[in-house]
Write an enzyme that holds these catalytic residues in place. Structure first.
Site, mmCIF file in Angstrom:
data_model
loop_
_atom_site.group_PDB
_atom_site.id
_atom_site.type_symbol
_atom_site.label_atom_id
_atom_site.label_comp_id
_atom_site.label_asym_id
_atom_site.label_seq_id
_atom_site.Cartn_x
_atom_site.Cartn_y
_atom_site.Cartn_z
ATOM 1 N N ASP A 108 0.866 -1.176 0.000
ATOM 2 C CA ASP A 108 0.000 0.000 0.000
ATOM 3 C C ASP A 108 0.909 1.236 0.000
ATOM 4 O OD1 ASP A 108 -2.490 1.341 0.278
ATOM 5 O OD2 ASP A 108 -2.300 1.374 2.447
ATOM 6 N N VAL A 158 -9.565 -3.236 0.393
ATOM 7 C CA VAL A 158 -10.054 -4.557 -0.007
ATOM 8 C C VAL A 158 -9.877 -5.585 1.103
ATOM 9 C CG1 VAL A 158 -9.690 -4.152 -2.472
ATOM 10 C CG2 VAL A 158 -7.833 -5.126 -1.097
#
Ligand code: IMP
Ligand code: MG
Length: 186
Positions: A108, A158
């Site tokens: 990320d 997610v």
């Protein structure tokens, strides 16, 4: 799909299906097998998010590999990292001279892996590469590239196939976008 109906209601969409995951993991295992011919790599799984991916991936790699795990935590709220990394569980063995593959669920900001890569290279590994199931390049805060990834995804939170929100949803066989109504107005 009946048994999953309740948790699937917490998703706005399924982003990657179990079939797509299976194909991608198989292809990745084949690539790693080819790239590491003649070597005995050590695959380091990062707990807990990577465990589902890790267990599927190692069975697609036809090499005499070794396994170990680390647990780290990045301080912050459940959906955002702050950049401070703490080692909760270290490796069991010395990695001097080894070819290391760090296996993560998702890159990320890149802060966690950037920290881990530096920490492990200081221990004398011969080589270190990063393997990730998912890559969110739009969110990168440090200069870090995954050497191997299965899917690049947009900037959405997610869950599924090992990825959690508040320790839930890791058991979903597919990867989906978590509905913001689940984590409120954070
Ligand atoms: P980074 O240090 O910002 O790259 O964050 C990496 C960690 O944050 C991952 O190992 C995950 O545990 C968590 N993370 C980042 N994005 C997501 C997401 O979309 N869903 C679930 N966990 C995530
Ligand atoms: Mg997590």
């Amino acid at each position: 799909m009946e048994r999953d109906a309740k948790i699937y209601g917490d998703l706005t969409q399924v982003l990657v299906t179990r079939e797509e995951i299976h194909e991608a993991v198989k292809a990745l295992g084949k690539r790693i097998t080819e790239d590491y011919q003649g070597k005995e790599p050590m695959l380091i799984g990062i707990l807990k998010g990577a465990v589902v991916f890790y267990s599927d991936l190692i069975r697609e790699i036809d090499l005499p590999l070794r396994t170990d795990f680390m647990a780290v935590s990045s301080y912050g709220s459940a959906t955002k990292t702050t950049g401070v990394v703490k080692v909760l569980k270290d490796l069991d063995r010395d990695i001097t001279g080894m070819d290391i593959l760090i296996v993560e669920d998702i890159v990320d900001s890149g802060v966690t892996l950037n920290y881990l890569k530096t920490a492990l290279s200081n221990r004398g590994a011969r080589s270190i590469r990063i393997v990730t199931l998912l890559d969110k390049p739009a969110r990168r805060r440090v200069d870090l590239k995954a050497d191997y990834y299965c899917f690049q995804i947009p900037d959405e939170f997610v869950v599924g196939y090992g990825l959690d929100y508040d320790e839930k949803y890791r058991n979903l066989p597919d990867i989906g976008v978590l509905s913001p109504k689940v984590y409120g107005a954070e």
